[in-house]
Design a protein around this motif. Structure first.
Motif, mmCIF file in Angstrom:
data_model
loop_
_atom_site.group_PDB
_atom_site.id
_atom_site.type_symbol
_atom_site.label_atom_id
_atom_site.label_comp_id
_atom_site.label_asym_id
_atom_site.label_seq_id
_atom_site.Cartn_x
_atom_site.Cartn_y
_atom_site.Cartn_z
ATOM 1 N N VAL A 1 0.636 -1.202 -0.087
ATOM 2 C CA VAL A 1 -0.021 0.038 0.216
ATOM 3 C C VAL A 1 0.937 1.206 0.040
ATOM 4 O O VAL A 1 0.752 2.173 -0.897
ATOM 5 C CB VAL A 1 -1.049 0.076 1.152
ATOM 6 C CG1 VAL A 1 -1.429 1.180 1.366
ATOM 7 C CG2 VAL A 1 -2.060 -1.047 0.951
ATOM 8 N N THR A 2 1.858 1.198 0.862
ATOM 9 C CA THR A 2 2.672 2.354 0.912
ATOM 10 C C THR A 2 3.769 2.566 -0.314
ATOM 11 O O THR A 2 3.932 3.562 -0.741
ATOM 12 C CB THR A 2 3.615 2.416 2.167
ATOM 13 O OG1 THR A 2 4.294 1.096 2.177
ATOM 14 C CG2 THR A 2 2.836 2.572 3.272
ATOM 15 N N ARG A 3 3.980 1.481 -1.041
ATOM 16 C CA ARG A 3 4.749 1.359 -2.072
ATOM 17 C C ARG A 3 3.922 2.152 -3.259
ATOM 18 O O ARG A 3 4.571 3.059 -3.987
ATOM 19 C CB ARG A 3 4.901 0.032 -2.586
ATOM 20 C CG ARG A 3 5.816 0.071 -4.087
ATOM 21 C CD ARG A 3 5.815 -1.364 -4.452
ATOM 22 N NE ARG A 3 4.426 -2.023 -4.660
ATOM 23 C CZ ARG A 3 3.956 -3.327 -4.745
ATOM 24 N NH1 ARG A 3 4.782 -4.260 -4.552
ATOM 25 N NH2 ARG A 3 2.837 -3.482 -4.966
ATOM 26 N N ASP A 4 2.542 2.044 -3.263
ATOM 27 C CA ASP A 4 1.822 2.700 -4.313
ATOM 28 C C ASP A 4 1.476 4.118 -3.925
ATOM 29 O O ASP A 4 0.502 4.896 -4.657
ATOM 30 C CB ASP A 4 0.444 1.991 -4.274
ATOM 31 C CG ASP A 4 0.728 0.548 -4.990
ATOM 32 O OD1 ASP A 4 1.866 0.349 -5.667
ATOM 33 O OD2 ASP A 4 -0.235 -0.324 -5.028
ATOM 34 N N GLY A 5 2.045 4.862 -2.850
ATOM 35 C CA GLY A 5 2.027 6.204 -2.484
ATOM 36 C C GLY A 5 0.752 6.455 -1.807
ATOM 37 O O GLY A 5 0.321 7.718 -1.450
ATOM 38 N N HIS A 6 -0.069 5.447 -1.033
ATOM 39 C CA HIS A 6 -1.095 5.743 -0.301
ATOM 40 C C HIS A 6 -0.602 6.048 1.163
ATOM 41 O O HIS A 6 0.338 5.313 1.568
ATOM 42 C CB HIS A 6 -1.908 4.711 -0.080
ATOM 43 C CG HIS A 6 -2.492 4.117 -1.369
ATOM 44 N ND1 HIS A 6 -3.510 4.881 -2.099
ATOM 45 C CD2 HIS A 6 -2.443 3.090 -2.156
ATOM 46 C CE1 HIS A 6 -3.903 4.447 -3.132
ATOM 47 N NE2 HIS A 6 -3.196 3.365 -3.474
ATOM 48 N N ARG A 7 -1.305 7.158 1.915
ATOM 49 C CA ARG A 7 -0.944 7.362 3.119
ATOM 50 C C ARG A 7 -1.797 6.458 4.402
ATOM 51 O O ARG A 7 -3.017 6.636 4.146
ATOM 52 C CB ARG A 7 -1.064 8.999 3.423
ATOM 53 C CG ARG A 7 -0.637 9.538 4.825
ATOM 54 C CD ARG A 7 -0.566 10.761 4.704
ATOM 55 N NE ARG A 7 -1.608 11.521 4.290
ATOM 56 C CZ ARG A 7 -2.612 11.968 5.220
ATOM 57 N NH1 ARG A 7 -2.523 11.963 6.507
ATOM 58 N NH2 ARG A 7 -3.746 12.646 4.854
ATOM 59 N N VAL A 8 -1.215 5.954 5.163
ATOM 60 C CA VAL A 8 -1.965 4.906 6.126
ATOM 61 C C VAL A 8 -2.274 5.571 7.330
ATOM 62 O O VAL A 8 -1.548 6.187 7.816
ATOM 63 C CB VAL A 8 -1.150 3.636 6.065
ATOM 64 C CG1 VAL A 8 -1.895 2.488 7.058
ATOM 65 C CG2 VAL A 8 -1.011 2.922 5.053
ATOM 66 N N LYS A 9 -3.571 5.449 7.785
ATOM 67 C CA LYS A 9 -4.004 6.046 9.050
ATOM 68 C C LYS A 9 -3.085 5.461 10.169
ATOM 69 O O LYS A 9 -3.055 4.076 10.266
ATOM 70 C CB LYS A 9 -5.299 5.874 9.307
ATOM 71 C CG LYS A 9 -5.843 6.346 10.756
ATOM 72 C CD LYS A 9 -7.260 6.364 10.673
ATOM 73 C CE LYS A 9 -7.806 6.830 12.248
ATOM 74 N NZ LYS A 9 -9.409 6.696 12.433
ATOM 75 N N MET A 10 -2.736 5.893 11.419
ATOM 76 C CA MET A 10 -1.823 5.390 12.325
ATOM 77 C C MET A 10 -2.718 5.416 13.685
ATOM 78 O O MET A 10 -3.334 6.601 13.786
ATOM 79 C CB MET A 10 -0.313 6.027 12.462
ATOM 80 C CG MET A 10 0.445 5.655 11.207
ATOM 81 S SD MET A 10 0.807 4.146 11.137
ATOM 82 C CE MET A 10 2.347 4.101 9.728
ATOM 83 N N THR A 11 -2.679 4.719 14.540
ATOM 84 C CA THR A 11 -3.012 4.860 15.930
ATOM 85 C C THR A 11 -1.894 4.230 16.947
ATOM 86 O O THR A 11 -1.265 3.231 16.699
ATOM 87 C CB THR A 11 -3.934 3.893 16.110
ATOM 88 O OG1 THR A 11 -5.307 4.190 15.420
ATOM 89 C CG2 THR A 11 -4.602 4.002 17.705
ATOM 90 N N ASP A 12 -1.304 5.134 17.702
ATOM 91 C CA ASP A 12 -0.262 4.677 18.826
ATOM 92 C C ASP A 12 1.066 4.413 17.728
ATOM 93 O O ASP A 12 1.612 3.308 18.320
ATOM 94 C CB ASP A 12 -0.634 3.760 19.840
ATOM 95 C CG ASP A 12 -1.744 4.478 20.805
ATOM 96 O OD1 ASP A 12 -1.783 5.678 20.923
ATOM 97 O OD2 ASP A 12 -2.400 3.510 21.198
ATOM 98 N N GLY A 13 1.297 5.063 16.858
ATOM 99 C CA GLY A 13 2.430 4.713 16.096
ATOM 100 C C GLY A 13 2.311 3.339 15.429
ATOM 101 O O GLY A 13 3.299 3.042 14.501
ATOM 102 N N ARG A 14 1.169 2.739 15.092
ATOM 103 C CA ARG A 14 0.737 1.584 14.339
ATOM 104 C C ARG A 14 -0.269 1.696 13.246
ATOM 105 O O ARG A 14 -1.110 2.486 13.344
ATOM 106 C CB ARG A 14 0.447 0.391 15.160
ATOM 107 C CG ARG A 14 1.330 0.054 16.369
ATOM 108 C CD ARG A 14 0.924 -1.306 17.081
ATOM 109 N NE ARG A 14 1.919 -1.671 17.931
ATOM 110 C CZ ARG A 14 2.077 -1.274 18.988
ATOM 111 N NH1 ARG A 14 1.441 -0.239 19.424
ATOM 112 N NH2 ARG A 14 3.035 -1.991 19.861
#
Length: 427
Positions: free
Chosen positions: A390-403
């Motif tokens: 997912v990150t390789r394709d440029g998407h920004r992932v939602k994080m909670t407590d650094g995960r």
């Protein structure tokens, strides 16, 4: 396979293909706040794996069958009183005798909606619901369940209300069709403090015809559960990209919807397998399925599990959160208090945990197939691969407590509802 038996319900568990999902950022503050975390998490802990040393507290659950059902005010689903007032008026018109509707809608009422149809004589949503019920053999459930203010003037105003409609398609299979959207409702205020609806414009989440085409054919799990439960409501989602073997995941978006959620501390870890069964606290009633007093009930697909860890840097206790889609039949009743399960106190923690209804915002997420359960040891590798892709394709992932936010969606789970709330789950 196996089963779990409690005083509230019987669960038949069948392991099969499930989906693991990660919400990605979207144009909504409810999806990704953009806030950074102070503590960074590295290694296997980043993907939900075990830390080098885990310490769990004894957490014996003591459930009292006599505990009264927990009730949640319908008004808590609305951010302000005005949308709640308008929604109550409209729900009353939809769910009460049609003679009430003329007192709510003005003579010059204007209605623009895909639900209106081209060959209808209905002048307002209440009359159209009567036509729907004739077509769907009296199986229509509809309600407004949340909203916000668009304009609030001295003599008039406008609100945006979320709605869902569910009905059985009249065929031998009798599939359950569900439609979702937003109504922009204009009204005038009277001197007595009441309102008169002057106009309504409905915006569907997906075109009505597309929703019917997607839901009218039998789903695999509805066929699988043919002798156990009726076809389920499946909330529409929009495919942003189909599965590509080279990419390794599918991408979807879903509109805001009503869900029931609850959380408990996970004191036994993977060996306890608590994430494989929903806790008793989420059930608010019993459903009789056999005998002369067998009850008619509606079902909904959509059961997700999230396993997280509280505390800075992820050094606190594990917790498990279950999220269940709520069908239209539950809110399609005139009442001020909604039954949402029992309040349970977990011994040793001093925490009273109770389910709650919540409006989940719009979200964007990626999915991959996973033939296993939420607490399998191999789940960490699946998460890591999905995150990398997912990150390789440029998407920004939602994080909670650094995960990253990972969710496990049961393809097999089907929740069963009656007017008094959730009473059974079929797996």
């Amino acid at each position: 396979s196996g089963y779990v038996h409690s005083y509230k319900h019987i669960i038949i568990h069948q392991k099969w293909t499930n989906r693991r999902i990660i919400p990605l950022s979207a144009n909504s503050d409810a999806i990704d706040s953009g806030e950074s975390t102070k503590d960074e998490v590295y290694g296997s802990k980043f993907f939900g794996g075990a830390a080098e040393k885990e310490i769990f507290e004894d957490d014996d659950t003591d459930t009292d069958p006599s505990t009264p059902t927990n009730l949640q005010p319908f008004s808590t689903l609305f951010p302000s009183p005005l949308p709640h007032l308008v929604a109550l008026k409209l729900n009353t018109a939809l769910l009460s005798p049609s003679s009430i509707a003329p007192t709510l809608y003005s003579r010059s009422f204007q209605w623009s909606s895909e639900l209106k149809g081209e060959k209808t004589e209905a002048r307002n949503p209440r009359e159209r619901m009567d036509e729907f019920n004739k077509f769907a053999r009296g199986t229509v459930d509809a309600s407004y369940y949340t909203g916000e203010v668009v304009n609030d003037g001295k003599t008039d105003g406008e609100v945006a209300l979320r709605f869902h409609v569910g009905f059985n398609w009249p065929s031998f299979w009798s599939p359950r069709i569900t439609l979702h959207g937003t109504s922009y409702v204009k009204f005038t205020k009277t001197q007595e403090g009441d309102i008169t609806i002057t106009g309504q414009r409905d915006v569907m989440d997906k075109p009505v015809l597309d929703c019917i085409q997607e839901q009218i054919l039998p789903r695999f799990w509805d066929v699988y559960h043919l002798t156990m439960a009726p076809p389920a409501e499946v909330k529409p989602r929009t495919s942003l990209s189909s599965f590509n073997p080279l990419r390794g995941y599918s991408l979807y978006s879903s509109a805001p919807s009503l869900v029931l959620l609850t959380s408990v501390y996970d004191s036994s870890g993977r060996q306890g397998r608590l994430a494989q069964a929903v806790p008793n606290s989420v059930f608010s009633t019993n459903i009789k399925t056999v005998g002369p007093k067998a009850m008619e009930y509606k079902t909904a697909a959509g059961l997700e599990v999230k396993i997280g860890r509280e505390g800075d840097g992820g050094n606190g206790r594990n917790y498990i959160t279950w999220t269940l889609d709520v069908p239209s039949c539950f809110t399609g009743r005139l009442r001020d208090m909604l039954p949402v399960g029992d309040i349970e106190e977990y011994a040793g923690s001093g925490v009273r945990v109770s389910p709650k209804l919540e409006v989940r915002g719009e979200r964007k997420y990626a999915t991959v197939n996973f033939e296993g359960d939420p607490q399998d040891s191999g789940i960490k590798d699946v998460r890591e691969k999905l995150y990398d892709r997912v990150t390789r394709d440029g998407h920004r992932v939602k994080m909670t407590d650094g995960r990253p936010n990972f969710f496990y969606r049961f393809a097999t789970g089907k929740t069963c509802w009656v007017e008094d709330g959730l009473g059974m789950i079929v797996w």
